[in-house]
Write an enzyme that holds these catalytic residues in place. Structure first.
Site, PDB file in Angstrom:
ATOM      1  N   LYS A 154     -11.539  -0.415  -0.922  1.00  0.00           N
ATOM      2  CA  LYS A 154     -11.632   1.025  -1.056  1.00  0.00           C
ATOM      3  C   LYS A 154     -11.027   1.404  -2.402  1.00  0.00           C
ATOM      4  O   LYS A 154     -10.258   0.643  -2.977  1.00  0.00           O
ATOM      5  CB  LYS A 154     -10.958   1.736   0.105  1.00  0.00           C
ATOM      6  CG  LYS A 154      -9.519   1.361   0.381  1.00  0.00           C
ATOM      7  CD  LYS A 154      -9.110   1.971   1.714  1.00  0.00           C
ATOM      8  CE  LYS A 154      -7.645   1.795   2.029  1.00  0.00           C
ATOM      9  NZ  LYS A 154      -7.369   0.514   2.714  1.00  0.00           N
ATOM     10  N   ASP A 189      -1.037   1.452  -3.899  1.00  0.00           N
ATOM     11  CA  ASP A 189      -1.841   0.452  -4.599  1.00  0.00           C
ATOM     12  C   ASP A 189      -3.178   0.986  -5.094  1.00  0.00           C
ATOM     13  O   ASP A 189      -4.032   0.219  -5.542  1.00  0.00           O
ATOM     14  CB  ASP A 189      -2.049  -0.779  -3.706  1.00  0.00           C
ATOM     15  CG  ASP A 189      -2.822  -0.460  -2.437  1.00  0.00           C
ATOM     16  OD1 ASP A 189      -2.699   0.671  -1.933  1.00  0.00           O
ATOM     17  OD2 ASP A 189      -3.545  -1.337  -1.950  1.00  0.00           O
ATOM     18  N   SER A 225       0.799  -1.221   0.000  1.00  0.00           N
ATOM     19  CA  SER A 225       0.000   0.000   0.000  1.00  0.00           C
ATOM     20  C   SER A 225       0.835   1.276   0.000  1.00  0.00           C
ATOM     21  O   SER A 225       1.665   1.476  -0.868  1.00  0.00           O
ATOM     22  CB  SER A 225      -0.958  -0.042   1.180  1.00  0.00           C
ATOM     23  OG  SER A 225      -1.855   1.020   1.099  1.00  0.00           O
ATOM     24  N   ASP A 247      -5.812   2.411  -3.587  1.00  0.00           N
ATOM     25  CA  ASP A 247      -7.102   2.321  -2.896  1.00  0.00           C
ATOM     26  C   ASP A 247      -7.393   3.518  -1.988  1.00  0.00           C
ATOM     27  O   ASP A 247      -8.531   3.716  -1.582  1.00  0.00           O
ATOM     28  CB  ASP A 247      -7.243   0.985  -2.131  1.00  0.00           C
ATOM     29  CG  ASP A 247      -6.142   0.745  -1.124  1.00  0.00           C
ATOM     30  OD1 ASP A 247      -5.230   1.592  -1.006  1.00  0.00           O
ATOM     31  OD2 ASP A 247      -6.185  -0.309  -0.451  1.00  0.00           O
ATOM     32  N   ARG A 248      -6.383   4.321  -1.690  1.00  0.00           N
ATOM     33  CA  ARG A 248      -6.638   5.500  -0.855  1.00  0.00           C
ATOM     34  C   ARG A 248      -6.781   6.749  -1.715  1.00  0.00           C
ATOM     35  O   ARG A 248      -6.322   6.789  -2.848  1.00  0.00           O
ATOM     36  CB  ARG A 248      -5.477   5.738   0.115  1.00  0.00           C
ATOM     37  CG  ARG A 248      -5.288   4.611   1.087  1.00  0.00           C
ATOM     38  CD  ARG A 248      -4.212   4.951   2.093  1.00  0.00           C
ATOM     39  NE  ARG A 248      -4.081   3.845   3.022  1.00  0.00           N
ATOM     40  CZ  ARG A 248      -3.616   3.951   4.259  1.00  0.00           C
ATOM     41  NH1 ARG A 248      -3.176   5.122   4.696  1.00  0.00           N
ATOM     42  NH2 ARG A 248      -3.549   2.900   5.042  1.00  0.00           N
TER      43      ARG A 248
HETATM   44  C1  VG1 Z   1      -4.182   1.111   8.068  1.00  0.00           C
HETATM   45  C2  VG1 Z   1      -5.390   2.001   8.213  1.00  0.00           C
HETATM   46  C3  VG1 Z   1      -6.648   1.213   7.901  1.00  0.00           C
HETATM   47  C4  VG1 Z   1      -6.526   0.595   6.494  1.00  0.00           C
HETATM   48  C5  VG1 Z   1      -5.263  -0.225   6.410  1.00  0.00           C
HETATM   49  C6  VG1 Z   1      -5.030  -0.760   5.015  1.00  0.00           C
HETATM   50  O1  VG1 Z   1      -4.257   0.043   8.993  1.00  0.00           O
HETATM   51  O2  VG1 Z   1      -5.467   2.544   9.499  1.00  0.00           O
HETATM   52  O3  VG1 Z   1      -7.764   2.068   7.973  1.00  0.00           O
HETATM   53  O4  VG1 Z   1      -7.624  -0.233   6.229  1.00  0.00           O
HETATM   54  O5  VG1 Z   1      -4.128   0.576   6.756  1.00  0.00           O
HETATM   55  O6  VG1 Z   1      -4.987   0.263   4.076  1.00  0.00           O
HETATM   56  P1  VG1 Z   1      -3.479   0.036  10.415  1.00  0.00           P
HETATM   57  O7  VG1 Z   1      -3.750  -1.306  11.005  1.00  0.00           O
HETATM   58  O8  VG1 Z   1      -2.041   0.298  10.108  1.00  0.00           O
HETATM   59  O9  VG1 Z   1      -4.054   1.168  11.206  1.00  0.00           O
HETATM   60  V1  VG1 Z   1      -3.917   0.176   2.797  1.00  0.00           V
HETATM   61  O10 VG1 Z   1      -4.248   1.468   1.735  1.00  0.00           O
HETATM   62  O11 VG1 Z   1      -2.498   0.088   3.669  1.00  0.00           O
HETATM   63  O12 VG1 Z   1      -4.233  -1.311   2.090  1.00  0.00           O
HETATM   64 CO    CO Z   2      -3.514   1.250  -0.069  1.00  0.00          CO
END
Ligand code: VG1
Ligand code: CO
Length: 543
Positions: free
Chosen positions: A376, A279, A113, A281-282
């Site tokens: 997302k 990736d 990500s 999705d954000r």
């Molecule tokens: C983080 C975010 C979470 C998101 C996840 C994956 O997780 O807080 O909201 O779903 O990343 O997003 P964590 O456990 O580090 O708080 V991505 O764009 O990294 O696939």
């Molecule tokens: Co991502």
């Protein structure tokens, strides 16, 4: 074609986190590390013989090597067809879309990500199920259990597949199909949004800057924004996916995309600035002179989605992760649709979307999406904003202010203490959990703790339970402080502290966010002793 069975020994650290298995590249490069995890995924699934698997990643370092391994292991394990994005590229939402449109058994998405890439950067592998979404905990738990006992994996001996040539080849009994990573996704976006109205807006001088951060969204953004929608050439910057993201941190937040924020606040700002992560999705959306927080964006998209043709019939409900601000709940209440609060991570939205209990979902971490896929979707959120602006014929800033005036404003910020000592972070959470029963009713200055709990989720669709998902301190006026440890980091521990306060009074809605939250921020540090436990007086990232 000979199938080899290779003996291996378990690695004990292959627990999937919030979004798949994420480690540093050299960690993944250990002998059989990838093979063990991929075989453990296959061993945890049933009934895929002859079926289709989708594979792609965000183009980061080690993507191509891993895809070659997956191709050969998928053939050896009996998949009938493997569909790969050209060059090994598939954004996370495009992979989700492809799994769904092909009716595939599932997919493997290779990404870490928003974390940096390159030989010393991060890598990740995630399994998605046939609905296009991240595997639920039942499956990720089974995969983890399997990684701890695995003693062999299966692979075919064959030359590498040419990932850069569109078309079909065969590998034993399996067909390998290299597809255009953008085509299917672009068609989906055309069905959801009013491309004619957005195109007319660009033709009339609307300006935009989209930073793909040298990550996977570049080809998608160029084809859709500059291609299909006629945005000026050069609208998309950093549009070529690079294995190390150009040395940048592909995280579209106010720290790593500060140049975009500065541009949006400058005298010659485009009408809209946007960005996406590694990736795809954000999303980050900043109107001229107005940053839209992800939590607000979720609420505003929910309130305006009916303006996009794909959502003209209205939405069935809204879901947000627990630490995400409650702004979306107010929209759902006014619309008379249901609102759900889930643990962090997109995998918890899948059942709600499949059962049509919700149409729109979002997280405070710059993630928004809908029932069009089961991930997302960064570009989707940006197109949704373009559609809303085109339909309302108002600026982003005007739409945001009008929303606050009618629903109130949820001041919101997340403070991250990144890569702190894991023992200290665990001790902080442990002692906070122990103190929970004593905190209820206590006063801290003007703030009284009304509720103190450790968030637990009961999935209304499959009945599964997920405990210990983050500690919430809820104050008498509805303000909140939430504490949880990141499940995506690859070094030490990252403490996330989420701070929120509701302001209904329209005359008090233009205060700078950190100022508006100052009392809560100070309390968030002192009440749990962040500095004593982590050695950090200040967070490393504020979003
Ligand atoms: C983080 C975010 C979470 C998101 C996840 C994956 O997780 O807080 O909201 O779903 O990343 O997003 P964590 O456990 O580090 O708080 V991505 O764009 O990294 O696939
Ligand atoms: Co991502």
């Amino acid at each position: 074609m000979s199938v080899k069975t290779v003996a291996t020994k378990p690695y004990l650290d292959q627990a999937p986190g919030t979004s798949g298995l994420r480690k540093k590249v050299p960690h993944f490069q250990q002998p059989n590390y990838v093979e063990n995890f991929v075989q453990s995924i296959f061993d945890s699934l049933e009934g895929f013989a002859g079926k289709t698997l989708v594979v792609g990643g965000d183009g980061r370092y080690f993507n191509r090597e891993t895809i070659q391994t997956v191709v050969k292991m998928a053939a050896a394990n009996g998949f009938g067809r493997l569909v790969v994005g050209k060059g090994g590229i598939l954004s996370t939402p495009a992979a989700s879309a492809l799994i769904r449109s092909l009716g595939a058994f599932g997919g493997l998405i290779l990404s870490a990500s928003h974390n940096p890439g390159g030989p010393d950067g991060d890598f990740g592998i995630k399994y998605n199920i046939g609905n296009g979404g991240p595997a639920p905990e039942k499956i990720t738990n089974a995969i983890f259990a399997r990684t701890r006992t695995i003693d062999a994996y299966r692979i075919v001996e064959a030359p590498d597949v040419d990932l850069d040539k569109l078309g079909q080849t065969r590998l034993g009994a399996m067909t390998v199909e290299i597809v255009d990573p953008v085509a299917d996704y672009r068609k989906l976006m055309e069905r959801l949004f009013d491309f004619a109205a957005i195109r007319a807006m660009f033709a009339n001088g609307f300006t935009m800057r989209f930073d793909a951060m040298s990550a996977v969204t570049g080809p998608y953004a160029k084809a859709i924004l500059e291609g299909a929608l006629g945005a000026a050439p050069g609208t998309v910057i950093n549009g070529e996916p690079l294995p190390d993201f150009g040395g940048h941190h592909p995280d579209p937040n106010l720290v790593h995309a500060k140049h975009l924020y500065d541009l949006a606040m400058s005298a010659d700002a485009p009408d809209i600035c946007a960005a996406s992560d590694g990736d795809g999705d954000r999303n980050l959306v900043i109107g001229r002179g107005m940053f839209v927080t992800p939590s607000d964006s979720l609420a505003m998209i929910a309130a305006n989605a009916h303006l996009a043709p794909g959502y003209a019939k209205g939405i069935s409900g809204v879901a947000r992760s627990m630490p995400t601000s409650a702004a979306a709940d107010r929209v759902a209440a006014k619309m008379g649709v249901s609102a759900y609060e889930t643990p962090t991570g997109w995998k918890f939205f899948g059942n709600l979307l499949d059962a049509d209990l919700v149409t729109i979902c979002g997280e405070e971490s710059a993630g928004t999406g809908s029932n069009h896929v089961r991930e997302k979707d960064g570009l989707w959120a940006v197109l949704m904003w373009l559609n809303i602006v085109a339909a309302r014929k108002q600026s982003v800033a005007d739409i945001v202010r009008a929303h606050w005036a009618s629903y109130g404003r949820n001041y919101y910020s997340r403070h991250d203490y990144e890569e702190v000592d894991a023992a200290g972070a665990n001790a902080l959470m442990g002692s906070l959990r122990e103190r929970l029963p004593t905190l209820k009713g206590r006063r801290f200055g003007a703030l009284t703790v009304a509720e103190a709990d450790d968030f637990a989720y009961h999935d209304p669709v499959d009945g599964s339970d997920s405990a210990r998902q983050g500690v919430r301190l809820i104050f008498a006026d509805g303000a909140r402080i939430v504490y949880r440890l990141s499940g995506t980091g690859t070094a030490g521990a990252t403490l996330r502290v989420y701070i929120e306060r509701y302001e209904p009074d329209a005359s008090k809605q233009e205060i700078e966010t950190q100022t508006a939250l100052a009392d809560l921020v100070a309390l968030s540090r002192s009440i749990v002793g962040i500095e004593q436990h982590t050695g950090r007086a200040e967070p490393s990232v504020i979003t």
